[in-house]
Design an enzyme around this catalytic site. Structure first.
Site, short mmCIF file in Angstrom:
data_model
loop_
_atom_site.label_atom_id
_atom_site.label_comp_id
_atom_site.label_asym_id
_atom_site.label_seq_id
_atom_site.Cartn_x
_atom_site.Cartn_y
_atom_site.Cartn_z
N SER A 147 0.84 -1.19 0.00
CA SER A 147 0.00 0.00 0.00
C SER A 147 0.88 1.24 0.00
O SER A 147 2.03 1.22 0.47
CB SER A 147 -0.89 0.01 1.25
N TYR A 160 -3.17 -1.24 10.18
CA TYR A 160 -2.99 -1.40 8.73
C TYR A 160 -1.67 -0.78 8.30
O TYR A 160 -0.90 -1.39 7.54
CB TYR A 160 -4.16 -0.74 8.00
#
Length: 293
Positions: A147, A160
């Site tokens: 990401s 996350y």
């Protein structure tokens, strides 16, 4: 449709997180190329729907393998099934991820830990199972989806962010360790915001705010195309995908004080509605009833 989507592909591709979002789109891309597919996710029903879509798209053969990637034994069983059915694995694309929104201290410890288990340890399980099968053959393409939040930290997704920072390090270490095997390649694909069910199904511990898909999001097909292209490369690669990524990274690194001052208000404005919602673990422990996550 591009040439990479239409040319015939006889490879065997294992795709985790295939029930929705990036994983589903990746499966469909390989289906259009007539590849043989092993689709893994936690939801059996959703996987079967995607498998049928892949068959209609042109996949040569499709196996559905309900798997929780945070469980190393389940991942090994899924890879064993792939080899038993098809004789080898050519591509392994790890697309599964979960998240929860909230301040770090408001996230229950078990929710934080579960996100780390799926996003980091789950990716490591997939990588381990893939590489131990690629290395004896001297061939195979491993793609780990990280990401933008693996290189730029933001508030309200601490678990996350931590997991995706670790994925960047894992990709680099695996690239280094497999340099001596010219046919074994490791790729990192790092999307910015993507329009997937992850926002609607995420855990949420932000009082009176509900996550929504940011207006800057890319379509999941954009990321799937990058995954397929990476798995065609003759050398290991890492790629940021999304128009927002490079400006965000530059700001984060060059003017960190400015970034830290504006990122919280910006995220609250574009990623959340004012709709009230009760605290929820979302799909952190179980897939939603629809299975599309």
């Amino acid at each position: 449709m591009t040439d990479i989507d239409t040319e015939r592909d006889t490879r065997v591709a294992v795709i985790t997180g295939a029930s929705s979002g990036i994983g589903r789109e990746t499966a469909l891309r390989y289906g259009e190329r007539h590849a043989r597919l092993v689709l893994a996710a936690r939801s059996d029903g959703a996987l079967r729907e995607v498998a049928e879509e892949c068959r209609r798209a042109g996949a040569s053969d499709v196996i559905v393998a309900p798997t929780d990637i945070s469980d190393a034994d389940q991942v090994e069983e899924m890879f064993d099934l792939a080899v038993q059915r098809f004789g080898r694995i050519d591509v392994a694309a790890q697309c599964a991820a979960i998240t929860a929104f909230g301040r770090f201290e408001d996230l229950p410890a078990e929710v934080f830990d579960a996100i780390i288990r799926t996003n980091l340890l789950g990716a490591a399980n997939v990588a381990r199972s893939a590489l131990t099968r690629f290395q004896p053959r001297g061939a195979g393409q491993l793609v780990l989806v990280g990401s933008l939040l693996g290189v730029t930290a933001v508030p309200y997704q601490s678990a996350y962010v931590a997991s995706k920072f670790a994925i960047c390090g894992l990709v680099r270490a695996l690239r280094q360790e497999n340099r001596h095997l010219p046919g074994v390649r490791v790729h990192g694909i790092y999307p910015g915001p993507v329009d997937t069910p992850v926002y609607a199904s995420a855990g949420n511990y932000l009082e009176q705010q509900t996550p929504r898909v940011p207006p800057t999001s890319d379509a999941p097909g954009t990321i799937a195309a990058a995954i397929v292209r990476a798995a065609e490369k003759s050398s290991s690669t890492e790629r940021q995908v999304g128009w927002l990524n490079l400006p965000a990274i530059a700001t984060y690194r060059l003017v960190p004080g400015v970034f830290d001052a504006v990122i919280g208000p910006l995220i609250r404005r574009v990623m959340f509605t004012a709709q009230s919602s009760a605290d929820s673990a979302g799909n952190v422990f179980e897939p939603p009833a629809t299975g599309r996550a």
